[in-house]
Design a protein around this motif. Structure first.
Motif, PDB file in Angstrom:
ATOM      1  N   ASP A 125       0.864  -1.181   0.000  1.00  0.00           N
ATOM      2  CA  ASP A 125       0.000   0.000   0.000  1.00  0.00           C
ATOM      3  C   ASP A 125       0.898   1.228   0.000  1.00  0.00           C
ATOM      4  O   ASP A 125       1.653   1.456   0.942  1.00  0.00           O
ATOM      5  CB  ASP A 125      -0.889  -0.019   1.252  1.00  0.00           C
ATOM      6  CG  ASP A 125      -1.836   1.175   1.318  1.00  0.00           C
ATOM      7  OD1 ASP A 125      -1.815   2.007   0.379  1.00  0.00           O
ATOM      8  OD2 ASP A 125      -2.593   1.271   2.289  1.00  0.00           O
ATOM      9  N   ASP A 126       0.852   2.015  -1.067  1.00  0.00           N
ATOM     10  CA  ASP A 126       1.662   3.228  -1.115  1.00  0.00           C
ATOM     11  C   ASP A 126       0.792   4.481  -1.180  1.00  0.00           C
ATOM     12  O   ASP A 126       1.187   5.510  -1.731  1.00  0.00           O
ATOM     13  CB  ASP A 126       2.640   3.186  -2.296  1.00  0.00           C
ATOM     14  CG  ASP A 126       1.939   3.024  -3.635  1.00  0.00           C
ATOM     15  OD1 ASP A 126       0.684   2.987  -3.657  1.00  0.00           O
ATOM     16  OD2 ASP A 126       2.642   2.945  -4.659  1.00  0.00           O
ATOM     17  N   ASN A 127      -0.390   4.389  -0.580  1.00  0.00           N
ATOM     18  CA  ASN A 127      -1.302   5.531  -0.536  1.00  0.00           C
ATOM     19  C   ASN A 127      -0.922   6.447   0.632  1.00  0.00           C
ATOM     20  O   ASN A 127      -1.653   6.602   1.607  1.00  0.00           O
ATOM     21  CB  ASN A 127      -2.751   5.034  -0.387  1.00  0.00           C
ATOM     22  CG  ASN A 127      -3.756   6.172  -0.456  1.00  0.00           C
ATOM     23  OD1 ASN A 127      -3.519   7.181  -1.110  1.00  0.00           O
ATOM     24  ND2 ASN A 127      -4.880   6.000   0.221  1.00  0.00           N
ATOM     25  N   TYR A 128       0.253   7.052   0.519  1.00  0.00           N
ATOM     26  CA  TYR A 128       0.773   7.877   1.600  1.00  0.00           C
ATOM     27  C   TYR A 128       0.036   9.217   1.672  1.00  0.00           C
ATOM     28  O   TYR A 128      -0.345   9.783   0.654  1.00  0.00           O
ATOM     29  CB  TYR A 128       2.263   8.131   1.397  1.00  0.00           C
ATOM     30  CG  TYR A 128       3.091   6.877   1.384  1.00  0.00           C
ATOM     31  CD1 TYR A 128       3.300   6.138   2.546  1.00  0.00           C
ATOM     32  CD2 TYR A 128       3.683   6.415   0.205  1.00  0.00           C
ATOM     33  CE1 TYR A 128       4.055   4.984   2.540  1.00  0.00           C
ATOM     34  CE2 TYR A 128       4.445   5.258   0.190  1.00  0.00           C
ATOM     35  CZ  TYR A 128       4.619   4.549   1.358  1.00  0.00           C
ATOM     36  OH  TYR A 128       5.366   3.402   1.345  1.00  0.00           O
ATOM     37  N   GLN A 129      -0.103   9.703   2.890  1.00  0.00           N
ATOM     38  CA  GLN A 129      -0.739  11.000   3.103  1.00  0.00           C
ATOM     39  C   GLN A 129       0.234  11.917   3.828  1.00  0.00           C
ATOM     40  O   GLN A 129       0.942  11.493   4.741  1.00  0.00           O
ATOM     41  CB  GLN A 129      -2.016  10.841   3.941  1.00  0.00           C
ATOM     42  CG  GLN A 129      -3.105  10.035   3.245  1.00  0.00           C
ATOM     43  CD  GLN A 129      -4.347   9.891   4.117  1.00  0.00           C
ATOM     44  OE1 GLN A 129      -4.662  10.769   4.910  1.00  0.00           O
ATOM     45  NE2 GLN A 129      -5.047   8.787   3.966  1.00  0.00           N
ATOM     46  N   LEU A 130       0.251  13.187   3.407  1.00  0.00           N
ATOM     47  CA  LEU A 130       1.079  14.177   4.091  1.00  0.00           C
ATOM     48  C   LEU A 130       0.420  14.491   5.437  1.00  0.00           C
ATOM     49  O   LEU A 130      -0.710  14.945   5.493  1.00  0.00           O
ATOM     50  CB  LEU A 130       1.196  15.441   3.242  1.00  0.00           C
ATOM     51  CG  LEU A 130       2.221  16.466   3.719  1.00  0.00           C
ATOM     52  CD1 LEU A 130       3.625  15.884   3.711  1.00  0.00           C
ATOM     53  CD2 LEU A 130       2.165  17.721   2.850  1.00  0.00           C
ATOM     54  N   THR A 131       1.145  14.203   6.497  1.00  0.00           N
ATOM     55  CA  THR A 131       0.587  14.298   7.841  1.00  0.00           C
ATOM     56  C   THR A 131       1.452  15.218   8.688  1.00  0.00           C
ATOM     57  O   THR A 131       2.676  15.190   8.599  1.00  0.00           O
ATOM     58  CB  THR A 131       0.525  12.899   8.491  1.00  0.00           C
ATOM     59  OG1 THR A 131      -0.160  12.009   7.595  1.00  0.00           O
ATOM     60  CG2 THR A 131      -0.209  12.935   9.824  1.00  0.00           C
ATOM     61  N   THR A 132       0.810  16.040   9.521  1.00  0.00           N
ATOM     62  CA  THR A 132       1.522  16.993  10.376  1.00  0.00           C
ATOM     63  C   THR A 132       1.645  16.445  11.791  1.00  0.00           C
ATOM     64  O   THR A 132       0.673  15.946  12.363  1.00  0.00           O
ATOM     65  CB  THR A 132       0.781  18.350  10.413  1.00  0.00           C
ATOM     66  OG1 THR A 132       0.698  18.868   9.079  1.00  0.00           O
ATOM     67  CG2 THR A 132       1.526  19.355  11.286  1.00  0.00           C
ATOM     68  N   PHE A 133       2.846  16.529  12.345  1.00  0.00           N
ATOM     69  CA  PHE A 133       3.126  16.108  13.717  1.00  0.00           C
ATOM     70  C   PHE A 133       3.771  17.271  14.456  1.00  0.00           C
ATOM     71  O   PHE A 133       4.604  17.988  13.898  1.00  0.00           O
ATOM     72  CB  PHE A 133       4.084  14.910  13.732  1.00  0.00           C
ATOM     73  CG  PHE A 133       3.556  13.689  13.027  1.00  0.00           C
ATOM     74  CD1 PHE A 133       2.846  12.721  13.730  1.00  0.00           C
ATOM     75  CD2 PHE A 133       3.782  13.512  11.670  1.00  0.00           C
ATOM     76  CE1 PHE A 133       2.369  11.590  13.082  1.00  0.00           C
ATOM     77  CE2 PHE A 133       3.300  12.385  11.018  1.00  0.00           C
ATOM     78  CZ  PHE A 133       2.592  11.418  11.726  1.00  0.00           C
ATOM     79  N   THR A 134       3.394  17.447  15.716  1.00  0.00           N
ATOM     80  CA  THR A 134       3.952  18.527  16.524  1.00  0.00           C
ATOM     81  C   THR A 134       4.582  17.962  17.791  1.00  0.00           C
ATOM     82  O   THR A 134       3.943  17.200  18.530  1.00  0.00           O
ATOM     83  CB  THR A 134       2.871  19.553  16.901  1.00  0.00           C
ATOM     84  OG1 THR A 134       2.282  20.074  15.697  1.00  0.00           O
ATOM     85  CG2 THR A 134       3.459  20.711  17.690  1.00  0.00           C
ATOM     86  N   PHE A 135       5.827  18.325  18.015  1.00  0.00           N
ATOM     87  CA  PHE A 135       6.552  17.920  19.222  1.00  0.00           C
ATOM     88  C   PHE A 135       7.144  19.183  19.837  1.00  0.00           C
ATOM     89  O   PHE A 135       8.136  19.711  19.327  1.00  0.00           O
ATOM     90  CB  PHE A 135       7.649  16.912  18.898  1.00  0.00           C
ATOM     91  CG  PHE A 135       7.140  15.689  18.170  1.00  0.00           C
ATOM     92  CD1 PHE A 135       6.516  14.661  18.864  1.00  0.00           C
ATOM     93  CD2 PHE A 135       7.276  15.581  16.797  1.00  0.00           C
ATOM     94  CE1 PHE A 135       6.035  13.542  18.209  1.00  0.00           C
ATOM     95  CE2 PHE A 135       6.802  14.464  16.125  1.00  0.00           C
ATOM     96  CZ  PHE A 135       6.175  13.444  16.834  1.00  0.00           C
ATOM     97  N   GLY A 136       6.525  19.672  20.891  1.00  0.00           N
ATOM     98  CA  GLY A 136       6.956  20.934  21.478  1.00  0.00           C
ATOM     99  C   GLY A 136       6.823  22.047  20.459  1.00  0.00           C
ATOM    100  O   GLY A 136       5.755  22.250  19.876  1.00  0.00           O
ATOM    101  N   SER A 137       7.916  22.728  20.179  1.00  0.00           N
ATOM    102  CA  SER A 137       7.891  23.827  19.201  1.00  0.00           C
ATOM    103  C   SER A 137       8.201  23.354  17.786  1.00  0.00           C
ATOM    104  O   SER A 137       8.183  24.150  16.843  1.00  0.00           O
ATOM    105  CB  SER A 137       8.911  24.907  19.608  1.00  0.00           C
ATOM    106  OG  SER A 137      10.227  24.373  19.598  1.00  0.00           O
ATOM    107  N   GLN A 138       8.465  22.052  17.636  1.00  0.00           N
ATOM    108  CA  GLN A 138       8.851  21.511  16.336  1.00  0.00           C
ATOM    109  C   GLN A 138       7.645  20.928  15.599  1.00  0.00           C
ATOM    110  O   GLN A 138       6.918  20.100  16.149  1.00  0.00           O
ATOM    111  CB  GLN A 138       9.924  20.435  16.504  1.00  0.00           C
ATOM    112  CG  GLN A 138      11.190  20.918  17.199  1.00  0.00           C
ATOM    113  CD  GLN A 138      11.901  22.011  16.428  1.00  0.00           C
ATOM    114  OE1 GLN A 138      12.001  21.948  15.198  1.00  0.00           O
ATOM    115  NE2 GLN A 138      12.388  23.018  17.146  1.00  0.00           N
TER     116      GLN A 138
END
Length: 245
Positions: free
Chosen positions: A27-40
């Motif tokens: 399965d190569d149906n990748y999605q652009l996903t946002t992750f937040t770690f502290g200020s990053q």
């Protein structure tokens, strides 16, 4: 009764089914996903659920990676100016976070399909508005216990590494000896105990819990639980270990 030609045609169809089997599972149906770690804030291509087979667990972000990234974002001083190698990098969420603090980050995985998405995410960050975030960020193939691949990496990065990282990489009991064999070789490059292995571990089976500790001990390593890191990850318990020679 069918003719020989009919039988050969059916056999040919069977062969086609076998050839197409692996591509069916990938399965190569990748999605652009946002992750937040502290200020990053990180944006990565990943799957939202695991592929069914063919050892493609590295296509998505696992709970242990969230645990490790949370810890690293709160203790970024341990990363400043360091050279790091990550084992079982998957889509690269931990290594890419580290690249914002480290001078060099080598992300590794053994699966060719996973290495494709790992390199795509490296390219994604290389094209970002802050290209300095990916300075010294590279992907290498590494199968645990493969002496040739380990040697090639250590020849390419002859100075060794300050830290070895692993997030949620203890799934199969059969792989744990090879994991610690690899860690030991990487740690021994830096003398006087200057290199450490930081492992974000998520407990899924009591046998694995004890195996990780016993395998580290067999390799004459000290394994300690970092204070304050034991926490609930989803419905599982996670902890961060520091391992050294």
């Amino acid at each position: 009764m069918g003719t020989n030609a009919d039988q050969m045609e059916r056999e040919g169809e069977d062969d086609d089914d076998i050839v197409c089997l692996e591509s069916f599972f990938i399965d190569d149906n990748y999605q652009l996903t946002t992750f937040t770690f502290g200020s990053q804030v990180l944006q990565l291509l990943c799957l939202q659920s695991a592929s069914t087979d063919f050892d493609l667990t590295g296509q998505l972000v696992w709970p242990g990676a969230m645990l490790l990234n949370d810890y690293l974002s709160k203790n970024a001083e341990i990363l400043q100016g360091c050279s790091i190698l990550e084992l079982g990098s998957g889509v690269g969420i931990t290594g890419i976070l580290c690249s914002r603090f480290c001078r060099q980050v080598v992300l590794t995985d053994h699966n060719e399909e996973v290495l494709k998405i790992l390199n795509k995410n490296i390219e994604l960050h290389a094209a970002s508005d802050n290209p300095e975030y990916c300075a010294g960020l590279a992907a290498e193939k590494l199968e645990w216990g493969n002496s040739e691949q380990i040697s090639q990496i250590l020849q390419k990065y002859s100075g060794g590494f300050d830290l070895i990282l692993g997030a949620d990489i203890c799934f199969q009991q059969s792989s744990i000896t090879a994991l610690f064999d690899t860690v030991e070789k990487l740690l021994r490059v830096r003398k006087e105990g200057k290199c450490k292995f930081i492992l974000a571990y998520v407990s899924r089976a009591k046998t694995m819990d004890s195996l990780v500790i016993s395998e580290a001990t067999k390799h004459k390593m000290q394994i300690i639980e970092l204070a304050g890191t034991r926490s609930c990850v989803g419905n599982l318990e996670g902890v961060i270990y520091e391992v050294s020679l």
